[in-house]
Motif scaffolding. Sequence first.
Motif, mmCIF file in Angstrom:
data_model
loop_
_atom_site.group_PDB
_atom_site.id
_atom_site.type_symbol
_atom_site.label_atom_id
_atom_site.label_comp_id
_atom_site.label_asym_id
_atom_site.label_seq_id
_atom_site.Cartn_x
_atom_site.Cartn_y
_atom_site.Cartn_z
ATOM 1 N N SER A 356 -31.989 51.593 61.383
ATOM 2 C CA SER A 356 -32.942 50.424 61.511
ATOM 3 C C SER A 356 -32.900 49.538 60.293
ATOM 4 O O SER A 356 -32.393 49.925 59.360
ATOM 5 C CB SER A 356 -34.453 50.865 61.980
ATOM 6 O OG SER A 356 -35.284 52.184 60.692
ATOM 7 N N VAL A 358 -35.451 48.509 59.332
ATOM 8 C CA VAL A 358 -36.689 48.780 58.521
ATOM 9 C C VAL A 358 -35.824 50.446 57.224
ATOM 10 O O VAL A 358 -36.536 50.102 55.669
ATOM 11 C CB VAL A 358 -37.831 50.189 59.448
ATOM 12 C CG1 VAL A 358 -38.649 50.699 57.842
ATOM 13 C CG2 VAL A 358 -38.495 48.781 59.599
ATOM 14 N N SER A 359 -35.519 50.708 58.008
ATOM 15 C CA SER A 359 -34.646 51.854 56.928
ATOM 16 C C SER A 359 -33.770 50.900 55.582
ATOM 17 O O SER A 359 -33.611 51.262 54.868
ATOM 18 C CB SER A 359 -33.563 52.834 57.512
ATOM 19 O OG SER A 359 -34.134 53.646 58.653
ATOM 20 N N LEU A 369 -39.854 55.537 52.846
ATOM 21 C CA LEU A 369 -41.040 55.430 54.245
ATOM 22 C C LEU A 369 -41.894 57.208 54.515
ATOM 23 O O LEU A 369 -42.506 56.410 55.542
ATOM 24 C CB LEU A 369 -39.770 55.370 55.918
ATOM 25 C CG LEU A 369 -38.481 54.568 56.336
ATOM 26 C CD1 LEU A 369 -37.938 55.101 56.613
ATOM 27 C CD2 LEU A 369 -39.574 53.459 56.116
ATOM 28 N N THR A 372 -45.654 55.615 55.212
ATOM 29 C CA THR A 372 -45.848 54.284 55.405
ATOM 30 C C THR A 372 -45.596 54.085 57.276
ATOM 31 O O THR A 372 -45.023 54.239 57.506
ATOM 32 C CB THR A 372 -44.669 53.965 54.935
ATOM 33 O OG1 THR A 372 -44.588 54.565 53.504
ATOM 34 C CG2 THR A 372 -44.578 52.303 54.611
ATOM 35 N N CYS A 374 -44.732 52.529 59.925
ATOM 36 C CA CYS A 374 -44.509 51.411 60.667
ATOM 37 C C CYS A 374 -44.252 50.344 61.629
ATOM 38 O O CYS A 374 -44.081 51.166 63.104
ATOM 39 C CB CYS A 374 -42.385 52.045 60.127
ATOM 40 S SG CYS A 374 -42.127 52.556 58.428
ATOM 41 N N SER A 376 -44.610 46.495 64.628
ATOM 42 C CA SER A 376 -43.370 45.272 64.894
ATOM 43 C C SER A 376 -44.535 44.648 65.656
ATOM 44 O O SER A 376 -45.526 45.040 66.966
ATOM 45 C CB SER A 376 -42.621 46.030 65.778
ATOM 46 O OG SER A 376 -42.016 44.643 66.574
ATOM 47 N N TYR A 384 -52.161 45.102 62.307
ATOM 48 C CA TYR A 384 -50.969 44.978 60.994
ATOM 49 C C TYR A 384 -51.802 45.107 59.796
ATOM 50 O O TYR A 384 -52.042 45.897 59.347
ATOM 51 C CB TYR A 384 -49.897 44.425 60.980
ATOM 52 C CG TYR A 384 -50.387 42.829 60.543
ATOM 53 C CD1 TYR A 384 -50.110 42.081 60.158
ATOM 54 C CD2 TYR A 384 -49.940 42.042 62.441
ATOM 55 C CE1 TYR A 384 -50.775 41.139 60.325
ATOM 56 C CE2 TYR A 384 -50.353 41.184 62.269
ATOM 57 C CZ TYR A 384 -50.458 40.832 60.977
ATOM 58 O OH TYR A 384 -50.192 38.870 60.754
ATOM 59 N N LEU A 394 -46.960 48.839 54.677
ATOM 60 C CA LEU A 394 -46.697 48.912 55.512
ATOM 61 C C LEU A 394 -44.957 48.253 55.682
ATOM 62 O O LEU A 394 -45.399 47.345 55.374
ATOM 63 C CB LEU A 394 -47.313 49.185 56.664
ATOM 64 C CG LEU A 394 -48.201 46.979 57.236
ATOM 65 C CD1 LEU A 394 -46.977 46.018 57.349
ATOM 66 C CD2 LEU A 394 -49.774 46.933 57.529
ATOM 67 N N PHE A 395 -44.374 48.571 57.189
ATOM 68 C CA PHE A 395 -43.612 47.676 56.915
ATOM 69 C C PHE A 395 -42.973 47.157 58.933
ATOM 70 O O PHE A 395 -44.208 47.926 59.477
ATOM 71 C CB PHE A 395 -41.836 48.530 57.393
ATOM 72 C CG PHE A 395 -41.803 49.055 55.791
ATOM 73 C CD1 PHE A 395 -40.346 48.075 55.426
ATOM 74 C CD2 PHE A 395 -41.867 50.411 55.917
ATOM 75 C CE1 PHE A 395 -39.787 49.178 54.075
ATOM 76 C CE2 PHE A 395 -41.568 51.197 54.383
ATOM 77 C CZ PHE A 395 -39.961 50.421 54.093
ATOM 78 N N VAL A 454 -37.842 41.666 58.486
ATOM 79 C CA VAL A 454 -38.156 42.393 57.998
ATOM 80 C C VAL A 454 -38.854 42.608 57.115
ATOM 81 O O VAL A 454 -38.388 41.736 55.918
ATOM 82 C CB VAL A 454 -37.863 44.188 58.771
ATOM 83 C CG1 VAL A 454 -36.547 44.478 57.544
ATOM 84 C CG2 VAL A 454 -38.809 44.929 58.137
ATOM 85 N N TYR A 456 -41.844 43.991 53.735
ATOM 86 C CA TYR A 456 -42.639 45.460 53.637
ATOM 87 C C TYR A 456 -44.162 44.743 52.724
ATOM 88 O O TYR A 456 -43.550 43.541 51.706
ATOM 89 C CB TYR A 456 -41.943 46.253 52.925
ATOM 90 C CG TYR A 456 -42.413 47.564 51.869
ATOM 91 C CD1 TYR A 456 -42.913 48.315 51.931
ATOM 92 C CD2 TYR A 456 -42.684 46.893 50.035
ATOM 93 C CE1 TYR A 456 -43.552 49.657 51.815
ATOM 94 C CE2 TYR A 456 -42.872 48.007 49.439
ATOM 95 C CZ TYR A 456 -43.428 49.434 50.532
ATOM 96 O OH TYR A 456 -43.859 50.114 49.628
#
Length: 660
Positions: A356, A358-359, A369, A372, A374, A376, A384, A394-395, A454, A456
Amino acid sequence: MASILIFAGTTEGRKIAEYLRGHAPEVYVCTATEYGKELVEEGQNIHVLAGRLDVAGMQELARECQAQMVIDATHPFAVEVSGNIRTMCGREEIRYVRVLREGDAGTDRAVWVESIREAAQYLEDKKGNILITTGSKELDPYTRIPDYKNRCFLRVLSTKEAVEQAVSHGFEGQHLLAMQGPFSREMNEQTLRHVRARYLVTKDSGRAGGFREKMEAAAAAGAVPVVIGRPREKGISLQETMDMLAKKYGFRQPRKITLAGIGPGGADCQTLEAREAMEQADLLIGSARMLAAAEGIPAEHYEEYRAGKIREFIGANSRFHRIVILLSGDTSFYSGAARLKEELRGYDVTVLPGVSSVSCLAARLGAGLEGTPCLSIHGRSCNYLDYLREYGRLFLLVSSPQDVDTVLARLCRYGWKKARVSVGSRLTYPEERIITGRAQKLAEKEIPWDPLSVLYMEAPGGRIPSGARDEDYLRGRVPMTKGEVRAVILSCLEPERGDVMWDVGAGTGSVSLQMARRALDGMVYAVERNQEAVGLIQKNRHRLRVSNVLTVRGEAPGILRALPAPDKVFVGGSSGNLPEILKKAWEKNPQARIVVSAITLNTAAACMDCMRLFPEHPAQITQIQASRARKAGSFQLMEGLNPVYIVTFEGVKQAEGERK
């Protein structure tokens, strides 16, 4: 030459015809109308005929085309037509195959009946407007509904025959909606709201007939679905029909479908098993960006990302038997894989994970992670900011440059100007870019953000008021529910994580904000008529960093009409309209739990009246009186607060799939 005869009154008939194109013997497709004929493309071995036939006409057609098999793909409610087809096949000794439409889930609030006549009988003593979507063939029962010409709205096909039939039964003007489907959930919802429908009458027409979209629209618009169940019959599904035809005529079956996560996009982040599946495929499906990641692989490419369209293409193109659908990122993380698996039920489907974005960003930043959230907002919404308040970091996946600007602006508006934000774009591509800074500084710069981003974010330190103490709120001259009473109210409401809730007579928003903190994935509608109070709610939202509260200025119960159906309701101020407020809430959702706080004896008496008016909603009464200490010289003097009655009305308990 022997042939196949298809009676195609539905989407299933058209799909079978397309599936047989170029593979089977001659295929004759018979539709009832010229419009239906236009939906089936002639050519190769496909021949299309239009016209309604009786048994004798069907026999003549079957003999002329030398049919060795008849496929009945007519509408589930075309009982008479199916009966005629079976009779013809029995007389001519031709194999008969009935294609059953796939079912779809209804809702717990739906009322199920067995016929249009029963539906009309159920509605005879009901109040409110009715949207009818069962077609134009059987309208007599609806004319027996009291005042039907003013209360009933009929939606039919935009054909001369359907309109004339409707007008002859008294449906005309704004009460006649001549429209051609298919209809989206949004279109159904807008129609229901436009006609102010309390009830929606529909047939259980299955997935292909738009049943799900109707049910979702009814729930959103607060309308009760009255569903006419399908006639029970024997047959096989569309997929089983295709499998049977493939076996009979030597198609390559079964087919292997792989949903492959290919990472953020760069070839270096593709897994070996995903790459191997792509190289062995004879068809690759995905968006343009996904297909670009498979450049050089000798397979046919089909550019499409919508699950329904992908299913249709696969069903209509039997020549492909190793199919790989390319999905960005990881198939288990906000991916289209879940929807595709649902659409492709019946096929042999394998899901391959991917890396992903995010990763990837977490690795670039050295952030963990664990612990935290994650989230969308790529084609969806979420609270969010409230997650940031609760977890501190958060991501967040976004879908456009405007999303990045919006997130930064909201961070600043809610007091997080110093939040540390990293925006990763085009990760794993040669043009990868990561920009880090404080929210306010990034918002002030005119940075051309990339859609493939993305975020963070980390909240700055410092105490955020919890809302548990009265001094956490700005009050002005607006009355406020005291902290001790708020605690009991919340225990009675029992807010759940995804609840939709109303706070009627919200005042300073002290209860609204506490409800919202409990409903992290939900939404609270704070209804208030006083302009000063509305302003205070907005200020307190920002003060407590709570974003999932929407202020609605207006007088209840009238203003409640536009709100979505609630799961929980708190009434802190009713202005003498308590019965009407409760009625409006339960019209939207009979299972809603409602808590009323009564400071005056007049309101307590109104609650007692409501217990008699709504006996189907059992009530529990709690009386609370708290005292607070005040220093008097060297002593502590206890002073009593006003006693408050808290009345909890339970929702109506319904059995799943209520039947008449």
